[in-house]
Structure formats: C-alpha cells, structure tokens
Design a protein around this motif. Structure first.
Motif, short mmCIF file in Angstrom:
data_model
loop_
_atom_site.label_atom_id
_atom_site.label_comp_id
_atom_site.label_asym_id
_atom_site.label_seq_id
_atom_site.Cartn_x
_atom_site.Cartn_y
_atom_site.Cartn_z
N GLU A 166 0.81 -1.23 0.00
CA GLU A 166 0.00 0.00 0.00
C GLU A 166 0.84 1.28 0.00
OE1 GLU A 166 -3.27 0.37 -0.58
OE2 GLU A 166 -3.39 -1.79 -0.82
N LYS A 167 2.12 1.18 -0.22
CA LYS A 167 2.98 2.36 -0.31
C LYS A 167 3.42 2.54 -1.76
CE LYS A 167 4.69 1.85 4.35
NZ LYS A 167 5.82 1.44 5.17
N TYR A 168 3.90 3.71 -2.08
CA TYR A 168 4.48 4.09 -3.37
C TYR A 168 3.45 4.43 -4.44
CZ TYR A 168 8.50 1.99 -1.10
OH TYR A 168 9.47 1.67 -0.19
N ARG A 169 2.15 4.31 -4.17
CA ARG A 169 1.14 4.64 -5.17
C ARG A 169 1.26 6.09 -5.64
NH1 ARG A 169 -2.78 0.66 -5.60
NH2 ARG A 169 -3.24 -0.53 -3.71
N ASN A 170 1.67 6.97 -4.74
CA ASN A 170 1.68 8.40 -5.04
C ASN A 170 2.94 8.88 -5.76
OD1 ASN A 170 3.04 7.80 -2.61
ND2 ASN A 170 2.91 9.93 -1.95
N LEU A 171 3.84 7.98 -6.10
CA LEU A 171 4.99 8.39 -6.91
C LEU A 171 4.50 8.84 -8.28
CD1 LEU A 171 7.58 5.55 -6.19
CD2 LEU A 171 7.48 7.82 -5.18
N ARG A 172 5.13 9.84 -8.83
CA ARG A 172 4.72 10.38 -10.13
C ARG A 172 5.36 9.63 -11.29
NH1 ARG A 172 2.41 15.59 -9.72
NH2 ARG A 172 2.30 16.29 -7.57
N CYS A 173 6.25 8.71 -10.99
CA CYS A 173 6.92 7.91 -12.01
C CYS A 173 6.59 6.44 -11.76
CB CYS A 173 8.44 8.11 -11.93
SG CYS A 173 9.15 7.56 -10.36
N VAL A 174 7.07 5.57 -12.63
CA VAL A 174 6.97 4.12 -12.44
C VAL A 174 8.40 3.60 -12.35
CG1 VAL A 174 6.29 1.92 -13.49
CG2 VAL A 174 4.76 3.90 -13.63
N GLY A 175 8.65 2.83 -11.31
CA GLY A 175 10.00 2.30 -11.12
C GLY A 175 10.01 0.95 -10.44
N THR A 176 11.20 0.40 -10.35
CA THR A 176 11.39 -0.87 -9.65
C THR A 176 11.98 -0.58 -8.28
OG1 THR A 176 13.56 -1.12 -10.69
CG2 THR A 176 11.70 -2.22 -11.76
N LEU A 177 11.63 -1.41 -7.33
CA LEU A 177 12.11 -1.22 -5.96
C LEU A 177 13.51 -1.79 -5.78
CD1 LEU A 177 8.96 -2.05 -3.80
CD2 LEU A 177 10.00 0.18 -4.19
N ALA A 178 14.27 -1.15 -4.93
CA ALA A 178 15.60 -1.63 -4.57
C ALA A 178 15.47 -2.88 -3.70
CB ALA A 178 16.36 -0.54 -3.82
N PRO A 179 16.41 -3.80 -3.79
CA PRO A 179 16.33 -5.05 -3.02
C PRO A 179 16.19 -4.86 -1.50
CG PRO A 179 18.06 -5.18 -4.66
CD PRO A 179 17.56 -3.77 -4.68
N HIS A 180 16.76 -3.79 -0.96
CA HIS A 180 16.65 -3.58 0.50
C HIS A 180 15.20 -3.40 0.96
CE1 HIS A 180 16.55 0.77 -0.42
NE2 HIS A 180 15.90 0.84 0.72
N VAL A 181 14.32 -2.93 0.09
CA VAL A 181 12.93 -2.75 0.47
C VAL A 181 12.28 -4.09 0.77
CG1 VAL A 181 10.65 -1.93 -0.29
CG2 VAL A 181 12.72 -0.62 -0.87
N TYR A 182 12.56 -5.09 -0.06
CA TYR A 182 12.02 -6.43 0.15
C TYR A 182 12.63 -7.08 1.38
CZ TYR A 182 10.27 -6.05 -4.62
OH TYR A 182 9.63 -5.64 -5.75
N SER A 183 13.92 -6.91 1.56
CA SER A 183 14.59 -7.56 2.69
C SER A 183 14.18 -6.92 4.01
CB SER A 183 16.11 -7.53 2.52
OG SER A 183 16.58 -6.19 2.45
N ASP A 184 13.85 -5.60 3.99
CA ASP A 184 13.37 -4.94 5.20
C ASP A 184 11.99 -5.43 5.60
OD1 ASP A 184 15.67 -3.45 5.26
OD2 ASP A 184 14.75 -1.58 4.55
N ALA A 185 11.21 -5.88 4.61
CA ALA A 185 9.83 -6.32 4.87
C ALA A 185 9.79 -7.69 5.53
CB ALA A 185 9.04 -6.36 3.57
N GLY A 186 10.83 -8.49 5.36
CA GLY A 186 10.80 -9.85 5.88
C GLY A 186 11.36 -9.92 7.20
#
Length: 186
Positions: A166-186
């Motif tokens: 539910e985050k990042y929807r408000n970005l004005r661009c489209v991009g890929t997430l950095a690997p640390h975002v996934y590793s922080d979630a786990g």
C-alpha cells in the motif's frame, strides 16, 4: 514522506512523469478519435487505476462518466486463486453503453478477462480496454487491449497507482524497488 528515502527505495525509474503524461495525452487523443460522436463510460479498476483514470479523464476533451469496480482473485496470498471476488461493483447500468475499462497495469490477464466477460454479459454495446502498462511476458490469458501506453518487462513495479504494501502509489513515475525494500519487509 521523505523524498530522499523514496529515491533510495527505487532501484530504477522505468518511466518518468513526463513520459507518463505525454502517453496519457496520446491515449486520450486516440480515444477521442475512436469515440467521436459517442458517449463512453470510463470504468476504473480500484485501487491502482486511480491515478491513470484521473489524468486520462482530464486529458479528454469531452464530458465523460466514470464508475469504479474493485475485485480480488488473490485471497490472502500472492498468487491468483482463479476465483474472482467482487469487492465493489458498478453503480451504473451499462446496457447499451460503450464501456472503456481503464487499468494501470495488465500482467497475467486472468482477472481482466473475467471482468470483460462480465461487462459484456450485462449488455454493454462495446467493452474496450485502455492500460498504461502491460507486461507481455507475464500474460497467461490473452485479452484484447485496444489502447496500451507502455509494454514493460516482467518486473515488479511501483508508482503512479501501483503499490508495494500500500505504499508508493503516489509516486509520479513508475519504477522498480531496490532489493533492500524487500529484505526490510521480511
């Protein structure tokens, strides 16, 4: 929201805000031409299509009606169950109407093919699809898409309505997430 944190969260920007807005105007011009003299009902798919729908509707030089649907085929998992559950149905009778589904992204096409069949079964005069993004390599169910903004690789993307947790929807661009975002979630 800390802009530095968000920039740090993106591995790469695939499509810039300027590219998105130019493509939205191009798609709107094509729809204007194709629906000349006809009313069209825009049907947005919640939640992801909110940004696309808003900008697309404003780019049209005509009166438009909008309605929204929300559905789920994922249950509590991350893989589609194949069973579509309607979370929010249309408020508009579409009998005899030209319907244009507005999507943020098409990947497998499974749920969207169900939605198209469902809307056609309600007596719509026509049902077409307009999507900002499409992942051709991810398609499992062929769906005829009349208006496509960008074909992108089969990668997980965020921004411009697309989310991760539910985050990042408000970005004005489209991009890929950095690997640390996934590793922080786990």
């Amino acid at each position: 929201m800390d802009p530095d944190q968000i920039d740090h969260d993106l591995k790469a920007v695939l499509i810039s805000e300027d590219q998105i807005q130019a493509k939205i105007r191009e798609l709107a011009a094509a729809v204007e031409k194709d629906y000349d003299g006809r009313d069209v009902l825009l049907v947005g798919v919640l939640k992801g299509a909110v940004m696309v729908m808003a900008d697309f509707a404003r780019a049209l030089d005509r009166h438009v009606e909008m309605d929204w649907v929300a559905y789920s085929s994922y249950g509590s998992g991350t893989q589609s169950s194949g069973v579509v559950r309607i979370l929010k149905d249309l408020d508009t009778d579409i009998t005899g109407r030209d319907v244009l589904i507005v999507e943020d992204i098409i990947d497998t096409g499974l749920t969207l093919s169900w939605l198209v069949a469902n809307l056609r079964s309600r007596g719509a005069a026509s049902v077409e699809i307009c999507t900002l993004l499409r992942k051709p390599e991810a398609v499992k169910m062929a769906v005829s898409v009349k208006y496509v903004g960008f074909d992108i690789p089969d990668e997980f993307v965020v921004g411009y309505g697309l989310d991760y947790g539910e985050k990042y929807r408000n970005l004005r661009c489209v991009g890929t997430l950095a690997p640390h975002v996934y590793s922080d979630a786990g």
